[in-house]
Scaffold this active site. Structure first.
Site, PDB file in Angstrom:
ATOM      1  N   GLU A 186     -24.038 -30.059   8.633  1.00 20.83           N
ATOM      2  CA  GLU A 186     -24.914 -30.016   9.807  1.00 20.83           C
ATOM      3  C   GLU A 186     -24.231 -30.693  11.000  1.00 20.83           C
ATOM      4  O   GLU A 186     -24.213 -30.156  12.117  1.00 20.83           O
ATOM      5  CB  GLU A 186     -26.220 -30.732   9.442  1.00 20.83           C
ATOM      6  CG  GLU A 186     -27.321 -30.602  10.454  1.00 20.83           C
ATOM      7  CD  GLU A 186     -28.535 -31.449  10.043  1.00 20.83           C
ATOM      8  OE1 GLU A 186     -28.515 -32.077   8.961  1.00 20.83           O
ATOM      9  OE2 GLU A 186     -29.491 -31.494  10.832  1.00 20.83           O
ATOM     10  N   SER A 218     -33.071 -36.882   9.895  1.00 26.05           N
ATOM     11  CA  SER A 218     -31.750 -37.513   9.814  1.00 26.05           C
ATOM     12  C   SER A 218     -31.075 -37.515  11.182  1.00 26.05           C
ATOM     13  O   SER A 218     -31.494 -36.796  12.100  1.00 26.05           O
ATOM     14  CB  SER A 218     -30.867 -36.760   8.803  1.00 26.05           C
ATOM     15  OG  SER A 218     -30.602 -35.454   9.253  1.00 26.05           O
TER      16      SER A 218
HETATM   17  O1  IDP Z   1     -32.116 -25.240  19.229  1.00 29.48           O
HETATM   18  C1  IDP Z   1     -32.425 -26.379  19.570  1.00 29.48           C
HETATM   19  N1  IDP Z   1     -32.162 -26.804  20.813  1.00 29.48           N
HETATM   20  C2  IDP Z   1     -32.453 -28.054  21.227  1.00 29.48           C
HETATM   21  N2  IDP Z   1     -33.052 -28.955  20.458  1.00 29.48           N
HETATM   22  C3  IDP Z   1     -33.344 -28.590  19.209  1.00 29.48           C
HETATM   23  C4  IDP Z   1     -33.044 -27.318  18.702  1.00 29.48           C
HETATM   24  N3  IDP Z   1     -33.429 -27.274  17.434  1.00 29.48           N
HETATM   25  C5  IDP Z   1     -33.963 -28.485  17.171  1.00 29.48           C
HETATM   26  N4  IDP Z   1     -33.921 -29.270  18.226  1.00 29.48           N
HETATM   27  C6  IDP Z   1     -34.430 -30.622  18.360  1.00 29.48           C
HETATM   28  O2  IDP Z   1     -34.299 -31.301  17.123  1.00 29.48           O
HETATM   29  C7  IDP Z   1     -35.371 -32.205  16.973  1.00 29.48           C
HETATM   30  C8  IDP Z   1     -36.097 -31.920  15.705  1.00 29.48           C
HETATM   31  O3  IDP Z   1     -35.297 -32.200  14.627  1.00 29.48           O
HETATM   32  P1  IDP Z   1     -35.434 -31.347  13.300  1.00 29.48           P
HETATM   33  O4  IDP Z   1     -36.822 -30.869  13.087  1.00 29.48           O
HETATM   34  O5  IDP Z   1     -34.382 -30.291  13.341  1.00 29.48           O
HETATM   35  O6  IDP Z   1     -35.130 -32.452  12.232  1.00 29.48           O
HETATM   36  P2  IDP Z   1     -33.916 -32.584  11.196  1.00 29.48           P
HETATM   37  O7  IDP Z   1     -32.684 -32.126  11.910  1.00 29.48           O
HETATM   38  O8  IDP Z   1     -33.872 -34.036  10.871  1.00 29.48           O
HETATM   39  O9  IDP Z   1     -34.289 -31.707  10.052  1.00 29.48           O
HETATM   40  C9  IDP Z   1     -36.298 -32.001  18.141  1.00 29.48           C
HETATM   41  O10 IDP Z   1     -35.989 -32.982  19.090  1.00 29.48           O
HETATM   42  C10 IDP Z   1     -35.906 -30.635  18.640  1.00 29.48           C
HETATM   43  O11 IDP Z   1     -36.159 -30.474  20.015  1.00 29.48           O
HETATM   44 CA    CA Z   2     -32.079 -30.509  13.351  1.00 28.30          CA
END
Ligand code: IDP
Ligand code: CA
Length: 494
Positions: A186, A218
């Site tokens: 990631e 994360s």
């Molecule tokens: O395509 C994107 N462009 C900009 N920000 C994104 C995008 N996808 C996710 N985010 C941002 O990532 C954050 C959410 O994290 P996510 O739900 O992906 O958690 P994780 O990465 O820990 O699984 C939010 O701030 C969201 O705006």
């Molecule tokens: Ca994410």
């Protein structure tokens, strides 16, 4: 000496009105004509493509990537030319759609989890030309939400998603294209995305930028290091992710330092902070007495009688980061006993994304759009209005997809937010979702502590907050799926 009378601008316009009209009317008509002319997106040259002698014949390939994040699911569709430059999909350079909640919210019902992706899939398919659909790969990468659920539950969800793609999609699909990404992948994909969009791939590692991606579950740090520094990387035990990934991109070998900190995304960190504090939390905004649910656990979230305090909240955030344990057995650690990668030129410029951008944007308002006089007075009183950006409250340029800031800006914003009780914060920050309001002081204090105490970034260092990166005549989301699509497209074209 006689001075000629200064003529005002309106006077001048009046005197030269015939000339002004003669120039502006044809210009206006010409712009109207250009504006109304139908746009033909495929003829707009992709800026980074070098025209080859004999012209560009053009073969397109599409990739569909699902980002099954902890707080939401998103789909990205990209179209590449044969040189791996992004091509238009309509007026944009990608299709991007999202919905909440993420797959992990349906832990009890895998079918419902899979069904939550169906509308995104339909939208994605609709932009891939019919004749290319069975050649267009679709991948699903799940991140921290499914990592947290454990193998058995997450595997059941992934299986339901595989069945959806097998039976309800005309895209090219293999079961092993639906996986939980490990944090290292990631982080590496995020690094590829940003450096690709900035045109840095193929340059020396010292000319690339580092990335920090603060998700809900994360947070990842990734930056390129020199070959010499790669040799200094501590060896990891079997089963642990190694610190350095080798990537060969655009003819250049990169050694990429990557680490993903599970449980230290913004929403997960709230739980970590609530765990280290007892009755009356120092970070919860005054007047709020409730609970915080993360994963399958619920934590008491109750403000202390004196409300929140930035300095105490920051101390709690530092405690949650476990700066000194487990003991650092490497030359230099960030937090939780993790090697810091040694720093260097690949980390000089940092592009900081996701929740860092979102919270900063939410505490930034344009005066003229949102503020009543009463709110304005309150914000002046609390010194929210900065003289360097008098047209807005807060520290980023809301109308831009990237902003230069310093970690200290998060400290300043936190100090101000922490002074407010929930009611005042609601009036001051209409863009912050109601369920995030009680945690505004905590989120901003954690973001500051993570950068400065966790990653040891100087509070005054310039960093770039990024949501999207301008590329050609559009902007592209600053998110890991593009890195994954580039891997897919380059392996299928070779
Ligand atoms: O395509 C994107 N462009 C900009 N920000 C994104 C995008 N996808 C996710 N985010 C941002 O990532 C954050 C959410 O994290 P996510 O739900 O992906 O958690 P994780 O990465 O820990 O699984 C939010 O701030 C969201 O705006
Ligand atoms: Ca994410």
């Amino acid at each position: 000496m006689k001075r000629a009378r200064q003529e005002s601008i309106p006077d001048k316009i009046h005197r030269y009105r015939a000339v002004v009209l003669a120039v502006t009317v044809p210009l206006f008509l010409l712009s109207l004509f250009l504006f109304l002319m139908p746009r033909t997106p495929t003829t707009i040259a992709v800026v980074r493509t070098k025209q080859r002698p004999g012209g560009y014949a053009g073969s397109k390939s599409y990739a569909v990537i699902f980002d099954a994040g902890s707080s939401g699911s998103r789909v990205h569709v990209y179209c590449f030319d044969e040189n791996l430059n992004l091509m238009h999909i309509g007026d944009e350079l990608e299709l991007f759609e999202q919905r909440k909640p993420g797959l992990s919210a349906y832990a009890e019902d895998p079918q419902q989890a899979a069904d939550s992706l169906a509308p995104l899939l339909e939208k994605a398919e609709s932009v891939v030309p019919k004749e290319l659909r069975n050649k267009t790969p679709v991948r699903v990468g799940a991140t921290a939400g499914l990592r947290n659920l454990g193998t058995e539950t997450s595997e059941r969800i992934l299986q339901a998603v595989r069945e959806l793609l097998q039976h309800k999609s005309s895209l090219k699909f293999q079961p092993d294209w639906v996986t939980v990404l490990d944090g290292t992948q990631e982080g590496a994909f995020q690094w590829v995305t940003i450096n690709y969009l900035l045109g840095r791939l193929g340059k020396s590692y010292a000319n690339t930028v580092g990335v920090v991606d603060l998700g809900g579950g994360s947070v990842q740090m990734a930056y390129a290091i020199s070959e010499g520094d790669d040799e200094k990387a501590p060896k990891v035990l079997n089963g642990e992710d190694s610190y350095v990934q080798k990537l060969f991109l655009k003819g250049t070998q990169y050694y990429l330092y990557v680490h993903s900190y599970l449980h230290f995304g913004l929403l997960a960190a709230r739980a970590e902070i609530l765990k280290v504090t007892d009755e009356g939390n120092n970070c919860i905004l005054g007047g709020y007495h409730g609970s915080y649910k993360y994963g399958d656990k619920t934590y008491k979230a109750s403000a202390s009688s004196s409300g929140a305090s930035f300095s105490k909240c920051k101390d709690d955030a530092i405690k949650a980061l476990r700066n000194n344990e487990p003991a650092c057995t490497h030359m230099k650690c960030t937090f939780g006993g993790i090697w810091n990668g040694g720093g260097g030129d690949g980390q000089k410029n940092l592009f900081v994304a996701s929740f860092f951008f979102d919270r900063a944007a939410e505490v930034t308002l344009l005066h003229n759009v949102f503020l009543t006089t009463q709110m304005y007075t309150r914000l002046v009183l609390h010194k929210f209005i900065s003289s360097s950006r008098p047209h807005q409250v807060g520290f980023i340029d809301r109308d831009k997809p990237m902003s230069n800031v310093k970690p200290a800006d998060f400290e300043e914003a936190a100090m101000r937010a922490c002074q407010l009780n929930v009611e005042d914060a609601k009036a001051a920050f209409p863009l912050v979702q109601a369920d995030n309001l009680p945690y505004l002081c905590m989120d901003l204090a954690y973001q500051y502590a993570l950068l400065v105490d966790g990653f040891a970034i100087d509070a005054q260092q310039d960093i770039t907050l990024v949501k999207q990166v301008p590329y050609g005549d559009a902007s592209v989301e600053a998110a890991w799926p593009l890195g994954s699509a580039i891997e897919v497209a380059s392996s299928s074209s070779s």
